[in-house]
Design a protein around this motif. Sequence first.
Motif, PDB file in Angstrom:
ATOM      1  N   LEU A  24     -10.831  35.399  33.135  1.00 27.58           N
ATOM      2  CA  LEU A  24     -11.099  35.824  34.434  1.00 27.58           C
ATOM      3  C   LEU A  24     -11.959  37.350  34.114  1.00 27.58           C
ATOM      4  N   ASN A  25     -11.609  38.116  32.963  1.00 24.80           N
ATOM      5  CA  ASN A  25     -12.481  39.275  32.985  1.00 24.80           C
ATOM      6  C   ASN A  25     -13.374  39.112  31.870  1.00 24.80           C
ATOM      7  N   ASP A  26     -13.761  38.150  31.388  1.00 26.30           N
ATOM      8  CA  ASP A  26     -14.887  38.259  30.460  1.00 26.30           C
ATOM      9  C   ASP A  26     -16.110  38.866  31.153  1.00 26.30           C
ATOM     10  N   GLY A  27     -17.036  39.403  30.281  1.00 28.55           N
ATOM     11  CA  GLY A  27     -18.214  39.738  30.708  1.00 28.55           C
ATOM     12  C   GLY A  27     -18.695  40.837  29.753  1.00 28.55           C
ATOM     13  N   PHE A  28     -19.770  41.397  30.158  1.00 24.61           N
ATOM     14  CA  PHE A  28     -20.633  42.378  29.294  1.00 24.61           C
ATOM     15  C   PHE A  28     -20.631  43.802  30.375  1.00 24.61           C
ATOM     16  N   GLU A  29     -20.490  44.790  29.365  1.00 27.39           N
ATOM     17  CA  GLU A  29     -20.879  46.210  30.060  1.00 27.39           C
ATOM     18  C   GLU A  29     -21.508  47.013  29.213  1.00 27.39           C
ATOM     19  N   ALA A  30     -22.549  47.634  29.991  1.00 28.20           N
ATOM     20  CA  ALA A  30     -23.514  48.734  29.207  1.00 28.20           C
ATOM     21  C   ALA A  30     -23.280  50.083  30.164  1.00 28.20           C
ATOM     22  N   GLU A  31     -22.919  51.147  29.320  1.00 27.65           N
ATOM     23  CA  GLU A  31     -22.719  52.387  29.765  1.00 27.65           C
ATOM     24  C   GLU A  31     -23.698  53.424  29.316  1.00 27.65           C
ATOM     25  N   TYR A  32     -24.296  54.251  30.280  1.00 32.11           N
ATOM     26  CA  TYR A  32     -25.048  55.341  29.905  1.00 32.11           C
ATOM     27  C   TYR A  32     -24.661  56.383  30.587  1.00 32.11           C
ATOM     28  N   PHE A  33     -24.537  57.707  29.589  1.00 33.05           N
ATOM     29  CA  PHE A  33     -24.116  58.761  30.198  1.00 33.05           C
ATOM     30  C   PHE A  33     -25.005  59.998  29.535  1.00 33.05           C
ATOM     31  N   ASN A  34     -24.590  61.249  29.840  1.00 35.49           N
ATOM     32  CA  ASN A  34     -25.250  62.513  29.412  1.00 35.49           C
ATOM     33  C   ASN A  34     -24.167  63.263  29.048  1.00 35.49           C
ATOM     34  N   LYS A  35     -24.066  63.672  27.904  1.00 29.73           N
ATOM     35  CA  LYS A  35     -22.828  64.500  27.399  1.00 29.73           C
ATOM     36  C   LYS A  35     -22.880  65.905  27.866  1.00 29.73           C
ATOM     37  N   ALA A  36     -24.044  66.537  28.299  1.00 28.20           N
ATOM     38  CA  ALA A  36     -24.071  67.755  28.940  1.00 28.20           C
ATOM     39  C   ALA A  36     -23.714  67.714  30.548  1.00 28.20           C
ATOM     40  N   LEU A  37     -24.046  66.722  31.127  1.00 26.01           N
ATOM     41  CA  LEU A  37     -24.353  66.465  32.501  1.00 26.01           C
ATOM     42  C   LEU A  37     -23.383  65.371  32.740  1.00 26.01           C
ATOM     43  N   SER A  38     -22.166  65.539  32.969  1.00 17.49           N
ATOM     44  CA  SER A  38     -21.223  64.224  33.350  1.00 17.49           C
ATOM     45  C   SER A  38     -21.634  63.655  34.486  1.00 17.49           C
ATOM     46  N   GLU A  39     -22.393  64.127  35.420  1.00 15.17           N
ATOM     47  CA  GLU A  39     -22.786  63.290  36.707  1.00 15.17           C
ATOM     48  C   GLU A  39     -23.685  62.287  36.392  1.00 15.17           C
ATOM     49  N   ASN A  40     -24.440  62.493  35.293  1.00 13.90           N
ATOM     50  CA  ASN A  40     -25.371  61.472  34.902  1.00 13.90           C
ATOM     51  C   ASN A  40     -24.618  60.441  34.178  1.00 13.90           C
ATOM     52  N   HIS A  41     -24.229  59.285  35.041  1.00 17.98           N
ATOM     53  CA  HIS A  41     -23.253  58.215  34.587  1.00 17.98           C
ATOM     54  C   HIS A  41     -23.609  57.127  35.005  1.00 17.98           C
ATOM     55  N   TYR A  42     -24.107  55.910  34.515  1.00 20.87           N
ATOM     56  CA  TYR A  42     -24.641  54.814  35.171  1.00 20.87           C
ATOM     57  C   TYR A  42     -23.920  53.528  34.221  1.00 20.87           C
ATOM     58  N   MET A  43     -23.631  52.388  34.925  1.00 21.96           N
ATOM     59  CA  MET A  43     -23.031  51.267  34.344  1.00 21.96           C
ATOM     60  C   MET A  43     -23.645  50.154  34.778  1.00 21.96           C
ATOM     61  N   ILE A  44     -23.625  49.099  33.932  1.00 25.46           N
ATOM     62  CA  ILE A  44     -24.227  47.707  34.202  1.00 25.46           C
ATOM     63  C   ILE A  44     -22.683  46.825  33.853  1.00 25.46           C
ATOM     64  N   ARG A  45     -22.314  45.959  34.903  1.00 24.84           N
ATOM     65  CA  ARG A  45     -21.284  44.945  34.531  1.00 24.84           C
ATOM     66  C   ARG A  45     -21.780  43.762  34.920  1.00 24.84           C
ATOM     67  N   VAL A  46     -21.743  42.734  33.879  1.00 21.10           N
ATOM     68  CA  VAL A  46     -22.112  41.263  34.065  1.00 21.10           C
ATOM     69  C   VAL A  46     -20.977  40.484  33.643  1.00 21.10           C
ATOM     70  N   ARG A  47     -20.975  39.448  34.928  1.00 21.09           N
ATOM     71  CA  ARG A  47     -19.834  38.465  34.754  1.00 21.09           C
ATOM     72  C   ARG A  47     -20.206  37.290  35.138  1.00 21.09           C
ATOM     73  N   PRO A  48     -19.692  36.009  34.849  1.00 28.46           N
ATOM     74  CA  PRO A  48     -19.808  34.762  35.256  1.00 28.46           C
ATOM     75  C   PRO A  48     -19.723  34.847  36.822  1.00 28.46           C
TER      76      PRO A  48
END
Length: 119
Positions: A24-48
């Motif tokens: 049910l929860n199998d998938g891939f996640e990629a996360e991008y963030f900025n250590k100094a600017l917490s609002e710069n946060h982006y994620m990609i989740r991929v699932r079947p």
Amino acid sequence: MPIQLPPVPFTHNYGRFNNPEGKLNDGFEAEYFNKALSENHYMIRVRPVENRIKFKKGFIDQTFKLNDENTAIYSTKASSVINLLIFEKDGWQYMLSVDKRISNKVTSEILVEIANSIK
């Protein structure tokens, strides 16, 4: 994976595969963030697509037609902290999420461009 990223600076990124008990929860996640600017946060989740997450119509703000003729939905209502672009391609469901605090820099149109960069 998309070849385009949101137009904000990131200092870190990582990815992981999820393969817990069951499928049910199998998938891939990629996360991008900025250590100094917490609002710069982006994620990609991929699932079947067999295990897709479904969204009620009340949570959908807009729909977009992608270059490959698939439909993407954009939601600012499904979460109080992130905006989402959800679409399916080649048997996978993709969820692109961005922190609401940078929604003026990473608009729904930019998320659609990112989705269209997947080949």
